[in-house]
Write a protein that holds these residues in place. Structure first.
Motif, PDB file in Angstrom:
ATOM      1  N   GLN A 191       1.088  -1.508  -0.258  1.00 50.07           N
ATOM      2  CA  GLN A 191      -0.063  -0.349   0.067  1.00 50.07           C
ATOM      3  C   GLN A 191       1.116   0.891   0.145  1.00 50.07           C
ATOM      4  O   GLN A 191       0.944   2.283  -0.494  1.00 50.07           O
ATOM      5  CB  GLN A 191      -0.765  -0.494   1.282  1.00 50.07           C
ATOM      6  N   LEU A 192       2.418   1.004   1.188  1.00 49.08           N
ATOM      7  CA  LEU A 192       3.260   2.389   0.876  1.00 49.08           C
ATOM      8  C   LEU A 192       3.133   2.756  -0.793  1.00 49.08           C
ATOM      9  O   LEU A 192       3.744   3.806  -1.026  1.00 49.08           O
ATOM     10  CB  LEU A 192       4.129   1.857   1.950  1.00 49.08           C
ATOM     11  N   ALA A 193       3.550   1.521  -1.292  1.00 51.34           N
ATOM     12  CA  ALA A 193       3.888   1.851  -2.634  1.00 51.34           C
ATOM     13  C   ALA A 193       3.177   2.611  -3.568  1.00 51.34           C
ATOM     14  O   ALA A 193       3.584   3.722  -4.223  1.00 51.34           O
ATOM     15  CB  ALA A 193       4.600   0.734  -2.919  1.00 51.34           C
ATOM     16  N   ASN A 194       1.777   1.526  -3.621  1.00 45.86           N
ATOM     17  CA  ASN A 194       1.445   2.251  -4.630  1.00 45.86           C
ATOM     18  C   ASN A 194       0.558   3.703  -3.916  1.00 45.86           C
ATOM     19  O   ASN A 194       0.192   4.201  -4.964  1.00 45.86           O
ATOM     20  CB  ASN A 194      -0.318   1.361  -4.103  1.00 45.86           C
ATOM     21  N   SER A 195       0.795   4.207  -2.521  1.00 40.78           N
ATOM     22  CA  SER A 195       0.285   5.623  -2.022  1.00 40.78           C
ATOM     23  C   SER A 195       1.515   6.713  -2.955  1.00 40.78           C
ATOM     24  O   SER A 195       1.233   7.767  -3.024  1.00 40.78           O
ATOM     25  CB  SER A 195       0.013   5.394  -0.643  1.00 40.78           C
ATOM     26  N   TYR A 196       2.382   6.478  -2.679  1.00 38.02           N
ATOM     27  CA  TYR A 196       3.446   7.462  -3.188  1.00 38.02           C
ATOM     28  C   TYR A 196       3.434   7.104  -4.875  1.00 38.02           C
ATOM     29  O   TYR A 196       3.517   8.539  -4.882  1.00 38.02           O
ATOM     30  CB  TYR A 196       4.915   6.756  -2.561  1.00 38.02           C
ATOM     31  N   MET A 197       2.610   6.281  -4.895  1.00 39.84           N
ATOM     32  CA  MET A 197       3.234   6.268  -7.074  1.00 39.84           C
ATOM     33  C   MET A 197       1.744   7.419  -7.649  1.00 39.84           C
ATOM     34  O   MET A 197       2.081   8.345  -7.686  1.00 39.84           O
ATOM     35  CB  MET A 197       3.040   5.073  -7.537  1.00 39.84           C
ATOM     36  N   SER A 198       0.618   7.267  -6.494  1.00 38.69           N
ATOM     37  CA  SER A 198      -0.713   8.473  -6.388  1.00 38.69           C
ATOM     38  C   SER A 198      -0.039   9.774  -6.412  1.00 38.69           C
ATOM     39  O   SER A 198      -0.583  10.471  -7.453  1.00 38.69           O
ATOM     40  CB  SER A 198      -1.648   7.785  -5.436  1.00 38.69           C
ATOM     41  N   ILE A 199       0.678  10.340  -5.519  1.00 37.46           N
ATOM     42  CA  ILE A 199       1.893  11.030  -5.466  1.00 37.46           C
ATOM     43  C   ILE A 199       2.882  11.604  -6.284  1.00 37.46           C
ATOM     44  O   ILE A 199       3.752  12.341  -5.959  1.00 37.46           O
ATOM     45  CB  ILE A 199       1.499  11.867  -4.314  1.00 37.46           C
ATOM     46  N   ASN A 200       2.901  10.558  -6.936  1.00 37.08           N
ATOM     47  CA  ASN A 200       3.881  11.010  -8.494  1.00 37.08           C
ATOM     48  C   ASN A 200       5.483  10.805  -7.458  1.00 37.08           C
ATOM     49  O   ASN A 200       6.374  11.262  -7.975  1.00 37.08           O
ATOM     50  CB  ASN A 200       4.326  11.926  -8.618  1.00 37.08           C
ATOM     51  N   ASN A 201       5.770  10.106  -6.624  1.00 31.39           N
ATOM     52  CA  ASN A 201       6.862  10.117  -5.626  1.00 31.39           C
ATOM     53  C   ASN A 201       7.497   8.357  -5.820  1.00 31.39           C
ATOM     54  O   ASN A 201       7.306   7.803  -5.478  1.00 31.39           O
ATOM     55  CB  ASN A 201       6.819   9.796  -4.391  1.00 31.39           C
ATOM     56  N   VAL A 202       7.936   8.343  -7.508  1.00 32.16           N
ATOM     57  CA  VAL A 202       8.337   7.389  -7.976  1.00 32.16           C
ATOM     58  C   VAL A 202       9.199   6.743  -6.793  1.00 32.16           C
ATOM     59  O   VAL A 202       9.925   5.402  -6.688  1.00 32.16           O
ATOM     60  CB  VAL A 202       8.984   7.256  -9.425  1.00 32.16           C
ATOM     61  N   ARG A 203      10.734   7.558  -6.682  1.00 33.61           N
ATOM     62  CA  ARG A 203      11.529   6.763  -6.396  1.00 33.61           C
ATOM     63  C   ARG A 203      11.641   5.973  -4.776  1.00 33.61           C
ATOM     64  O   ARG A 203      11.411   4.698  -4.578  1.00 33.61           O
ATOM     65  CB  ARG A 203      12.280   8.253  -5.547  1.00 33.61           C
ATOM     66  N   GLN A 204       9.765   6.594  -3.873  1.00 33.53           N
ATOM     67  CA  GLN A 204      10.375   5.658  -2.657  1.00 33.53           C
ATOM     68  C   GLN A 204       8.837   4.927  -2.837  1.00 33.53           C
ATOM     69  O   GLN A 204       8.809   4.489  -2.267  1.00 33.53           O
ATOM     70  CB  GLN A 204       9.097   7.094  -1.663  1.00 33.53           C
ATOM     71  N   GLY A 205       8.020   4.649  -3.995  1.00 34.71           N
ATOM     72  CA  GLY A 205       7.271   3.801  -4.520  1.00 34.71           C
ATOM     73  C   GLY A 205       8.262   2.383  -5.070  1.00 34.71           C
ATOM     74  O   GLY A 205       8.237   1.761  -3.922  1.00 34.71           O
ATOM     75  N   GLU A 206       8.989   2.838  -5.705  1.00 35.37           N
ATOM     76  CA  GLU A 206       9.692   1.923  -6.076  1.00 35.37           C
ATOM     77  C   GLU A 206      10.789   1.537  -4.515  1.00 35.37           C
ATOM     78  O   GLU A 206      11.155   0.129  -4.750  1.00 35.37           O
ATOM     79  CB  GLU A 206      11.083   1.989  -7.160  1.00 35.37           C
ATOM     80  N   GLU A 207      10.671   2.296  -3.774  1.00 32.30           N
ATOM     81  CA  GLU A 207      12.196   1.676  -1.942  1.00 32.30           C
ATOM     82  C   GLU A 207      11.441   0.719  -1.560  1.00 32.30           C
ATOM     83  O   GLU A 207      11.781  -0.624  -1.742  1.00 32.30           O
ATOM     84  CB  GLU A 207      12.551   2.938  -1.976  1.00 32.30           C
TER      85      GLU A 207
END
Length: 659
Positions: A191-207
């Motif tokens: 869920q954290l990966a999906n949420s960070y991707m939703s706010i365009n924070n790709v680096r955190q999403g991929e982490e």
């Protein structure tokens, strides 16, 4: 290693699901509800339950009153009035707060949140799940707080409040790490990966996506303790079920005490069965019938008394006007009347005994019906979760087009989960190790295109594709399919790429996994497996009962698989050998592998099987059409042939063109 990974994930998810199912109140199946008026029967049930709740409140028995209120809530919910159900549950929540029953209070708010989601009232669901989290914090159950944080974060995501969702998930992550609550970590990281991707924070999403993959691999390494964990979970389940049975027994004792008190005080007969209001109505009706029978008996006795008095008067007159003969006649009449009374009394007792026996039988049938309904609901929920696990394990069907552009998969299970499955993977990639090939596979990314003269656009030297039919279908078949899928991964990850050797190792792996040398388990699977050699432009095939059909230069040919199943009874040929076949692809060639679900389907005008002969004729008539159109025709022909007949088995057909 892949086998260990998948097995541990399966066990962890199954345990988590069972724990949630046991902790919740009985929840009806969620569906998109439409408001509709209550039937007269349900309205009457609610009125009686309201009377019973008021009586318990007057007696200061709040727990019994809550029980009646909960039944009212479920009647509203199950009969198309979720709005009234929410109001009723909120009333119940106020009484739980009054008696400080926080354990049931947080469950009620969880149910309210679910109903709000079903009504698409996201803001209402947000309030309910927020309230649930507050109560969890008051209880101090750290794992419960962690789960509530994850639930609330999902609602925040639906409201597009992704930053608030991230804050809740970060707190849940901190709690889970501190408590070593590993089974929930994959959900939090995902869920954290999906949420960070939703706010365009790709680096955190991929982490967090990387952490999600790492925790899944970590859980996989713990699979050697699977049997112990499974037995522990089962013990917990049995313990909690025993607690629920004990609770039901205590509630039944309360009801019996109430009935006795009401009869002694001559208060109106109130018979209430907590788990089913329909049984309450039946018991009340029977009580009224017994009262009517008592009044009728009293009327008959009074009438008999009047008749007796008249007879006495007549008797006195007869004494006056008659002699001993009259006296003898009166005695004779009295004897006849007495015998008639005794006969009637005996018949009434027999009738009452039969009525009691009938009522006891009805009570047992009703209890059995309730248990069957509950078991059916739990089984359906378990199968739904099993389907989600199986869908997560198998790659999307369209992924095959990334490796073989001209290909299709027609997959139609007979039940929610399937005993048939398809499996494919690339071999011999010079840029990665076999283990990294599995870790880097992505169903949404096509393999890097290389120069292959249009034969096969893959990076490796070989590509393996198979269609597998496990024993049975539904849940038993699904378990076998997961075993077979993991074994194929384990076999090929070591570099084995010859089809006959893969089948030989798969046969040994199934027998070893199911301990068939020691026990009576005879489950197995049939398989058709092709190895495409890009360099040599060949297709190698080996089969266990399932065939390969290919068309080249306008000619259709069939290669039958060996009549040796994978696993199962093997009194002879313990070390089974399978025959390899090689086909040189020097011109456009169409290949088809399948399980027996398509050819064994009954249908047509005479209700007969479709048969392999008709399947080959159908394939030959459509093989020059585009692959997507071929799949559509196969599906339409199958459904047309089946007609009104039930589908008898899982269906799987894989087709591809080379050259």
């Amino acid at each position: 290693m892949r086998n260990t990974f998948q097995s541990s994930i399966t066990l962890a998810v199954a345990g988590f699901i069972m724990a949630i199912a046991l902790s919740l109140l009985h929840i009806p199946e969620l569906y998109s509800q439409q408001l509709r008026p209550l039937s007269p029967t349900n309205q009457e049930r609610i009125e009686r339950l309201e009377e019973l709740a008021s009586y318990h409140l007057n007696q200061n028995d709040i727990s019994s009153a809550i029980s009646a209120m909960n039944q009212i809530s479920y009647i509203y919910w199950e009969n198309g009035r979720p709005d009234r159900a929410i109001q009723s549950f909120q009333r119940t929540a106020s009484y739980y707060e009054q008696i400080n029953d926080l354990e049931n209070l947080h469950k009620v708010y969880s149910i309210i949140g679910l109903i709000q989601l079903d009504l698409e009232d996201i803001s209402g669901a947000n309030r309910a799940f927020t309230r649930q989290l507050e109560i969890r914090r008051r209880i101090g159950d750290q794992q419960g707080i962690t789960s509530a944080l994850v639930d609330l974060s999902q609602v925040k995501s639906l409201m597009a409040e992704h930053r608030e969702a991230i804050g809740l998930l970060e707190e849940a992550l901190e709690q889970a790490l501190r408590l070593n609550y590993e089974t929930i970590l994959p959900h939090i990281y995902n869920q954290l990966a999906n949420s960070y991707m939703s706010i365009n924070n790709v680096r955190q999403g991929e982490e967090y996506r990387r952490k999600y993959n790492d925790i899944r691999e970590h859980l996989a390494r713990q699979s050697m303790r699977g049997q112990y964990e499974e037995s522990t979970i089962q013990s917990q389940v049995e313990a909690r079920l025993s607690q629920e049975d004990a609770e039901r027994s205590r509630e039944q004792i309360k009801i019996n005490q109430l009935l006795f008190q009401l009869e002694q005080d001559s208060i109106k007969r109130i018979v209430q069965e907590r788990e089913d209001s329909l049984e309450l109505a039946q018991l009340r009706a029977e009580s009224q019938m017994r009262e009517i029978e008592r009044i009728e008996q009293e009327r008959e006795l009074a009438q008999a008394e009047v008749e007796r008095q008249i007879a006495v008067q007549n008797f006195q007159q007869l004494i006056i006007y008659s002699t001993a003969g009259g006296l003898l006649l009166v005695l004779l009449l009295a004897l006849i009347a007495y015998r008639g009374y005794k006969t009637k009394q005996k018949a009434n007792k027999q009738l009452e005994l039969k009525n009691q026996q009938i009522q006891q039988a009805q009570d047992k049938l009703q209890e059995a019906f309730i248990k069957i309904e509950d078991q059916n609901y739990r089984i359906t929920q378990s199968i739904s979760y099993a389907r989600e696990i199986q869908n997560a394990l198998f790659p999307p069907q369209k992924t095959l087009n990334n490796y073989i552009p001209e290909s299709f998969i027609f997959f139609q299970p007979v039940d929610m989960v399937s005993g048939d499955f398809y499996w494919f993977r690339e071999m011999g990639n010079p840029n990665t190790s076999p283990l990294k090939e599995l870790e880097n596979e992505s169903p949404n990314e096509a393999p890097e295109t290389i120069q292959s003269n249009g034969f096969l656009p893959i990076k490796g030297d070989k590509f393996i594709v198979s269609a597998v039919d496990c024993t049975g279908h539904g849940v038993p078949g699904a378990f076998m399919s997961m075993i077979g899928y993991n074994l194929l991964d384990s076999i090929t990850i070591t570099g084995t790429s010859h089809p006959d050797r893969i089948l030989e190792k798969l046969n040994k792996g199934v027998r070893r996994t199911l301990k068939q040398e020691e026990g009576n388990n005879q489950d197995g699977m049939d398989i058709a497996l092709c190895v495409i050699n890009k360099k040599n432009k060949t297709v190698e095939f080996a089969g266990a009962n399932n065939p390969l059909i290919y068309i080249s230069n306008g000619n259709l040919k069939t290669i039958k698989g060996d009549r040796l199943a994978i696993g199962g009874a093997q009194k002879k040929l313990k070390d089974r050998k399978y025959t390899p076949h090689m086909i040189k692809v020097d011109q456009p060639t169409w290949f088809y592998i399948l399980t027996d679900g398509y050819t064994d389907q009954f249908g047509g005008e005479r209700g007969r099987k479709f048969l392999l002969k008709n399947f080959k004729e159908l394939i030959f008539s459509i093989y020059q059409k585009p692959m997507a159109e071929q799949r559509k025709i196969l599906e339409e022909q199958f459904n047309q042939w089946k007609g009104q007949e039930d589908q008898i088995d899982d269906v799987l057909v894989i087709g591809f063109r080379l050259g």
